[in-house]
Each structure stands twice: as structure tokens, then as C-alpha cells.
Write a protein that holds these residues in place. Sequence first.
Motif, PDB file in Angstrom:
ATOM      1  N   GLN A   1     -36.306 -38.435  27.058  1.00  0.00           N
ATOM      2  CA  GLN A   1     -34.880 -38.184  26.843  1.00  0.00           C
ATOM      3  C   GLN A   1     -34.049 -39.344  27.355  1.00  0.00           C
ATOM      4  O   GLN A   1     -33.118 -39.805  26.700  1.00  0.00           O
TER       5      GLN A   1
ATOM      6  N   HIS B   1     -42.460 -27.305  23.077  1.00  0.00           N
ATOM      7  CA  HIS B   1     -42.883 -26.052  23.687  1.00  0.00           C
ATOM      8  C   HIS B   1     -44.312 -25.784  23.283  1.00  0.00           C
ATOM      9  O   HIS B   1     -44.628 -25.677  22.121  1.00  0.00           O
TER      10      HIS B   1
ATOM     11  N   ASP C   1     -28.217 -29.689  25.599  1.00  0.00           N
ATOM     12  CA  ASP C   1     -28.965 -29.884  24.381  1.00  0.00           C
ATOM     13  C   ASP C   1     -30.440 -29.866  24.682  1.00  0.00           C
ATOM     14  O   ASP C   1     -30.858 -29.600  25.801  1.00  0.00           O
ATOM     15  N   ASN C   2     -31.221 -30.144  23.686  1.00  0.00           N
ATOM     16  CA  ASN C   2     -32.663 -29.948  23.779  1.00  0.00           C
ATOM     17  C   ASN C   2     -32.996 -28.484  23.973  1.00  0.00           C
ATOM     18  O   ASN C   2     -33.972 -28.135  24.647  1.00  0.00           O
ATOM     19  N   LEU C   3     -32.196 -27.663  23.358  1.00  0.00           N
ATOM     20  CA  LEU C   3     -32.468 -26.240  23.469  1.00  0.00           C
ATOM     21  C   LEU C   3     -33.420 -25.815  22.370  1.00  0.00           C
ATOM     22  O   LEU C   3     -33.299 -26.232  21.234  1.00  0.00           O
ATOM     23  N   SER C   4     -34.321 -24.951  22.744  1.00  0.00           N
ATOM     24  CA  SER C   4     -35.246 -24.446  21.741  1.00  0.00           C
ATOM     25  C   SER C   4     -34.515 -23.506  20.798  1.00  0.00           C
ATOM     26  O   SER C   4     -33.569 -22.849  21.188  1.00  0.00           O
ATOM     27  N   PRO C   5     -34.990 -23.447  19.572  1.00  0.00           N
ATOM     28  CA  PRO C   5     -34.339 -22.512  18.646  1.00  0.00           C
ATOM     29  C   PRO C   5     -34.450 -21.070  19.099  1.00  0.00           C
ATOM     30  O   PRO C   5     -33.724 -20.217  18.615  1.00  0.00           O
TER      31      PRO C   5
ATOM     32  N   THR D   1     -22.020 -34.733  19.420  1.00  0.00           N
ATOM     33  CA  THR D   1     -23.173 -34.310  20.211  1.00  0.00           C
ATOM     34  C   THR D   1     -23.618 -35.508  21.027  1.00  0.00           C
ATOM     35  O   THR D   1     -22.999 -36.561  21.017  1.00  0.00           O
ATOM     36  N   ALA D   2     -24.714 -35.324  21.656  1.00  0.00           N
ATOM     37  CA  ALA D   2     -25.214 -36.424  22.475  1.00  0.00           C
ATOM     38  C   ALA D   2     -25.551 -37.635  21.621  1.00  0.00           C
ATOM     39  O   ALA D   2     -25.607 -38.753  22.114  1.00  0.00           O
TER      40      ALA D   2
ATOM     41  N   PRO E   1     -33.112 -29.832  17.830  1.00  0.00           N
ATOM     42  CA  PRO E   1     -32.940 -28.762  18.807  1.00  0.00           C
ATOM     43  C   PRO E   1     -31.463 -28.390  18.912  1.00  0.00           C
ATOM     44  O   PRO E   1     -30.590 -29.140  18.550  1.00  0.00           O
ATOM     45  N   LEU E   2     -31.261 -27.227  19.420  1.00  0.00           N
ATOM     46  CA  LEU E   2     -29.908 -26.701  19.446  1.00  0.00           C
ATOM     47  C   LEU E   2     -29.057 -27.358  20.525  1.00  0.00           C
ATOM     48  O   LEU E   2     -29.568 -27.871  21.510  1.00  0.00           O
ATOM     49  N   ASN E   3     -27.761 -27.266  20.278  1.00  0.00           N
ATOM     50  CA  ASN E   3     -26.815 -27.680  21.325  1.00  0.00           C
ATOM     51  C   ASN E   3     -25.905 -26.508  21.599  1.00  0.00           C
ATOM     52  O   ASN E   3     -25.620 -25.712  20.722  1.00  0.00           O
TER      53      ASN E   3
ATOM     54  N   ARG F   1     -37.530 -22.912  12.748  1.00  0.00           N
ATOM     55  CA  ARG F   1     -37.488 -24.338  13.000  1.00  0.00           C
ATOM     56  C   ARG F   1     -38.614 -24.684  13.908  1.00  0.00           C
ATOM     57  O   ARG F   1     -38.961 -23.949  14.799  1.00  0.00           O
ATOM     58  N   LYS F   2     -39.139 -25.845  13.696  1.00  0.00           N
ATOM     59  CA  LYS F   2     -40.159 -26.232  14.648  1.00  0.00           C
ATOM     60  C   LYS F   2     -39.471 -26.989  15.766  1.00  0.00           C
ATOM     61  O   LYS F   2     -38.498 -27.698  15.577  1.00  0.00           O
ATOM     62  N   PHE F   3     -39.978 -26.808  16.883  1.00  0.00           N
ATOM     63  CA  PHE F   3     -39.366 -27.412  18.041  1.00  0.00           C
ATOM     64  C   PHE F   3     -40.446 -28.100  18.828  1.00  0.00           C
ATOM     65  O   PHE F   3     -41.397 -27.486  19.293  1.00  0.00           O
TER      66      PHE F   3
END
Lengths: 663, 200
Positions: free
Chosen positions: A635, A595, B24-28, A536-537, B61-63, A590-592
Motif C-alpha cells: 500500500q 483475504h 479504503d482497501n475495504l473488502s466487499p 479517492t486515494a 476494494p471499497l471506500n 467481486r473478487k478481493f
Amino acid sequence: MTVHDKDENIEFKWGRMKGKGGRNKEVQFYESFTYDGVEYRLFDSVYVYKEGEEEPYIGKLIKIWESPNKPKQVKILWFFRPCEILNFLPTNETRDNELFLASGKGRGLTNVNPLEALVGKCNVICISKDCRNPQPPDEEVQKAEYVFYRVFDVEHCKVSDKLDDQIADFDVKLFLNKLDSLKPVDLKELYIDEKEVTGKGMERNEVVVPPSQNNIQSMTREENGKFVEKLVSRSTEYKSSLGEKPTSNVGLGEACKSNIGFSCRVDDKSMPMVTNGNEDCNASLAKQKSSNEKQLASGDGLKRQLATGYDRSKKISGDKTDLRSKIDEGGKRVAIGGSTRQERVKGNENFTHDTNGLVEDKHDRKTKLDDSKRNLNANRGEGVKRRRFVHDDDDDDDIVETLGLDVNSSKDKKKLRWEKDSSNIEGTHSKRLKLPNEPTKLSHDKLHKESSTKSPNGEKKIDSCEFEVTRRLDTDTNKGLRFKGFTWEEHLKSAHEQGRLVLLQNLDPSLTSQEVKDLVLHAFQEDCMAKIIPATAFSSPLSGQAFVIFRRREAAEEAIRKLKKGCLLMSNGRPLVGSVGSPCFPQKRRKFCGHIVIDQLRMMQREMKDAVSTSHCSKSNNVEYDMALDWCLLQERTAYAWGKLFQRQGDELKKVEAKLKAK
Amino acid sequence: MGSSAEEEEYAAFLEKVKRTIYFDNLSPQVTESVLKTGIDQFATVKSVKFIHIYHEPSDMPLNALVELDSPAKAKEVISVISQRPFMMCGMPRPVRARQAELEMFDDRPKKPGRKIECQWLKPDDPNFKVAQELKQLTLKHTAEATRFMELQLKEEEELHKQQTDKVKQQYGKLKRIESIVADENVKRLARYYNLHHPDD
């Protein structure tokens, strides 16, 4: 292939009422009902179909009710098939058609299902020697579709032939044979049925009649006409007279529609034929169905039920137990993991949607092990969506077997039922099960040979005592996320619980899952399932990681120990690091961060859920743009920081590795 | 072992990588369909695949990997998204897009013609000690990485809190204004001070 009638045309009629219940006495319980021409009573054994499964479940109706504004529902006490509880059977000595009644408490005992999930009645005879059980005459036992004399306690997961006094809060006697149920078959009606069927201008009239005359005696007696074994014997009789077009229903009543005929006939035809046959057959089936109201053999009813059952597959409440599987919307088979039970043979080929898919699927059990790309299954069916199961290849058969799946023995069981299986089918199967032993042996030999010539080497190149990790001759196993019907996630879960999961680190980042697998095989001589953790990143570009699931806990622990004490050096100068894998699974909620929702607005927006699933580029004239930029900044900063971190780590590694080469 | 079939497969795979974007940095809350429709605005999406990392903390966060139909399109989309903050399924955290890399695909085919070699070292091998050191180093690095990840998550949370507060304040302000306008106070005050009222 016509799509069959929808729900509205299925006849339904309530039978005897039993009482009322519920909070306001609005729930009405019943003792019996007639559905699609078949009368069901309490404690009848029934087939429950679930789309995607090639075999229906069998259970006993223990409660039937309806409440206003809610669909009609039934509570079913399940029977287990031997293959579902293989791990808990003391030996593998079970009859071909034996079932186990669920008992005890907990998951897997009963389930509530909508009434429409029923697809027919089943003839299950209890042959327990318990004194409370009326002993059935031998002919009955022969004719029965299934027998049971043992129970399976879902709480303790144990098989026992002692019957408790109560099962699911009902007196156990209710589940045993009923005195009046041991009547001889009403053959006359069946006879009439055939005549009707033959009179419909089927192409094989002459074929149909002889079987009926010969085999009336051997027919099973009940309404849904499961003539499995009899069909087999019958099939041999008129095998020769079967023409090329398999459109006729070997028809004793609608029950013996295409697929039974097919199943038998497949014996002497090659597989491709069956696909063509199916379509014709279905067409003729549809014709017959519409014109035939006869319910006795209930093949029609059965078929329609099956068909509609497929449409309503979603209605079946799926949480039977970790013994059964769930089917999720994506058309994937998701087995409930978390227990050893998940190792099931059921390869989920498409459920054959012709009438007696119930019979067919026994046959299909054999074929299911084949490569899923077979057109056979793609063509079958009546326009109902199929759940395809993507098989993994032979490779996983190894694991599958040691994981407790008795692939071969269940195959054998099916063999017994279908005595006249053709070599065609055999041929196609055997290819599938070929275990790739040779290549691994070769590499093993190589290993032994080379290690004997091992000598401490003081040179730069470390290849004098190496062995090559040869790739097994199988095709790539990691198709998608599936290993024998369970997603990788489930495998991870169960492996973790059983202590079989190992995390390998410091791999070359360009390794593939297959290579890791081969590596493990050659280094530890243990077979395994492996999957690399995708980059991943935020993953280090310097090394890769992989999850490896061993077959046995001891194997996993041994491997970790070996890696800790010794050094397994890869060709690029990296020692492998192993540790107990501890996977993290995504939680439901999940908390994100990032948002923001205004609570008050959210209340108003409750109906407008769709509003959330939008995506857009933000313009610079509003607040969110600024905030978005803040995030962008964050980021970027973190990306930069990660880069720095990895750089530093890379330098450290290089320093130490330099020491390695120098020595 | 470089059979032509393998090479073809590998070449096809490389092609695929070129035209895949890593998000990436995708919301669930972002599902496959959301992602698809979102990117459809720019280019036709061939397939969407979420990457599941069972190794990292589950709050990440999702990828996802989104495969488009041509590498040129992929580049285009990436540049568009990098220039303007693109948000999916909520705001204001924008998603991030970059070119996909080989290692992101966990079901990739093997590079044809490549051989993996490994050996068990004997304890008296001089390299043994070095290897042990390397192992220690690896463990240290992973620990560092985990720690760093935690820090990052913390920072994100901080930012999130900050922004939430700001938004709430703004919202409160606007609400107050709204209420004042609604109950005619503004009109009254405007008349009193002989100011022009917007509604007149």
C-alpha cells in the motif's frame, strides 16, 4: 395508535378445492377462499398492498394454492394504472379510473405473492365492446371503482383494445365480466352496517345518518366498500356539519374510516389538523375494529388487512417488472432501472395506513409532491414503520417532466376525482411546482449581452467575454443519492443505455455537483443531472471529474461534440473535456485480493458465518501479522507511486498552462 | 452570493470533514454495520457512508467515509490504525485510514461567495490551440492513471497469490503434523528413541 392484530388473528378458510398438482401431488389448488371475512374467488380483482407504496396494486387472482410446509400463495395477473405506462399510451386520453390488463408474455404479467398480501377485493368492470364481454349496465359502470377495456402487452409494451384469445394461458373470457357479477348492490346490509356504526357512540351520529340516507343509491356494491367518488360528493354535503374533531368515521361501515373522511374533510381543513385528527381517528378506529365484526363493507377487514399487510410488507415478491418498484430494506425506494419506465410519478409519500389508504392515497398523490419534510406524513399511521421518501426539490421537476413523467397531468387526473379540493392543498402544491425560470433567464440574458461585447483579448485576464454561472435559486438538489425516487446508480444505468451520459473531465477538483450542473446549463443551455465523482486515494488532485446526465441523447452528443471541437475554458485556465460516459457498476461477487481463506476450514465454518464479520488488530506473534505487513508495504509503495505520477502530471500541465497565460 | 446560511452550511461541512475518516482497501464483504461496529471499538461512529465510484473498474476494494463525533477522535483512530494493521472482515489485508478531504464528499455544499466562470473560446483565439493541447494532455493523464491502476491491481493480485500459497503450505504442514500425532506414530517414535513425549 395501536398496533393491529398479528397474523394469527386473521381468519382464513379455504373454499372450493380445485385439484392437486406438484411433483408428488402435494400441492393443493383452490378455487376460492375466505380471508379476513372476505371471500375471494378465482379471477376476482384484488388489491395487493405493498408497504411504502401509497397505492396498492390491482390484479386478478388466477391461481390459488398451498403446499405442505409452504405458505399459501396466489398468482396474480396485474392491472396497470395509466400512470405506470404513460410512455406507451397513445394519447393521454384515459379515464380517471381506467386500468389496463396485462397481457402477452414476460415480466410484469404475473407474480406469485403470499396470500397475506391481499388487502381486499376491488370492483373492476370490463367495458370492452368485445363480443365475448357481457356488457355492463350503465349504473354498474358508474359504480365501479375501476374499469378496463384495454390491455397492455408487457412484451411489446403496447396498449391495445383488442383482446387476445388467451392471457397468461387462460381463456380471456375468464377475465371479462361474469354474467352473475352484474347484480345490483345489496344495500340492505350496508344499511345495517351503518346503524351499528352509529350506535357505537360516534361523535357524529347525526352526520352519519343523513349521508347514508342520501347516498345509499350511489354506493358501490361490493364488499370492500370503496366509495371514492361518492364520498367526495358526500363530503360536500356534510362538510358544514363536521365538527372540529375528525374522529368520527364518516362511517358507512368501517370502510369509511378516518381517511376517507379525512380525505374529504381535508378539503376544508388545513393540513396540520389532519395529523391530529389522524391519531384520534386511529384510536377510535381501533376501538371500533375490535368491537365490530361486521365484514360487509369490509372496511374493517380491509383496514386490518392493510395494517397487517404493512407488517408483512416484506413478503411481497417484488419483482413485478421494471414497471413497478422494489423497496429495499434500507427503507429506500429503489426503482428498477434500465428502461424508460422508471420515470414514474409516484413520489412515495408514506402510504397512509388508515383503512382506506386506498382512497387516501389518491388524495395523497397530490400531496406527495410536496416537500417530504412535512410532519403530516410523519404523524400518520399506526405505529408501523414508514418508508420515507426524500424528495428532491423543484430543480428536478424540470428533468422529471421531460423525462416523460407527466407530473402535472396526473395531478390533474386526481383533481378530477376529487372535485372539492381545497385551496389549502392547492396552495401547498403550487409552491412545490414553481419552476425556477427567472434566475436562469437572467443569466441567459447576461450571457447574450456579454457575448455581444466579446472581443478577442490579448491580455492576461480572460474575463472580458465570460459569463458568470449563477446559481439557480433552488436549494441543493443532491440530497443523498436520490433523484426522484431512483438512486444515482439507476439513473446512470438508464442514461448510459440511452446514450445520455457524459463524463466531464478536467474540472476544478473543488467544484460541487451543483456547480457542475449550473455550468452545464450555462455553457450548453441544457438542463441536466450532475454528480461529481468523489475523490479517492487514487484520484488525481489536479482535476476532478463528473458524470452528467442530459435529458436527451442528442443533447449529450451535441455537448460532447462541442467540447471536442471548441474549447470551453474555465476560469482557472482549464479546458473542459467531455466524452461518452461509461460507468462501471459493482458486480455482485467481486473478487478481493488479500483475504485468504483456507478451503477446508471454510467448509467447517459454513454455519459460523458471523465469524467473518469481525475486525481486529493483528498482533505480532502470528503469521497473519507478517502478511499484513506485506500488504502495508504494498500500500505504501503504491501510494508513493501515485504521488509521483500526479506530481509529474502536474508539472506537465503547468508547462502547458504557462503557455496559455503568456499568450 | 455569500449568504449567511450558505456560509454556515459550508462551515458546518468543513467541520464534518475534519472529523471524518476515509477508509479504503475495504473488502466487499464489509457492510455498513460491520464498519460501524469495528470502529465503535475506538470511538463513537456518527455515520458511515460508502463511496461509490462508478467510474473505475468494479473490482476495486471499497471506500467509505466514516464520520465520528470529534476531530480529535478521528485523529486518534487514524493513528491507531496506521500503527497496527487493522483488519476487517477477513485477513490479512489491512484497511487503510486517512483524514477525509473535501473532494471526497460528492454531496458537499458550495463554497459561499465563489463564482465559476467559463467561456467558449473562438477558433481564432490564440489560446485556442493551447487549450486543445491541454485537452489532449488531460486525456493522456487519465489514460496514464487508468493504466497505473491496472498495474496496481495486478501487483495486489500477485501478492495475494503469493500469500495464499504460503498459507496453504503452512496449513499443509500443520495438518501433516496433526495427523501424525493423531495416529500415534509420534508416541511410538518417541518411545523408540527414548525421547520425552509431550503427552506423557
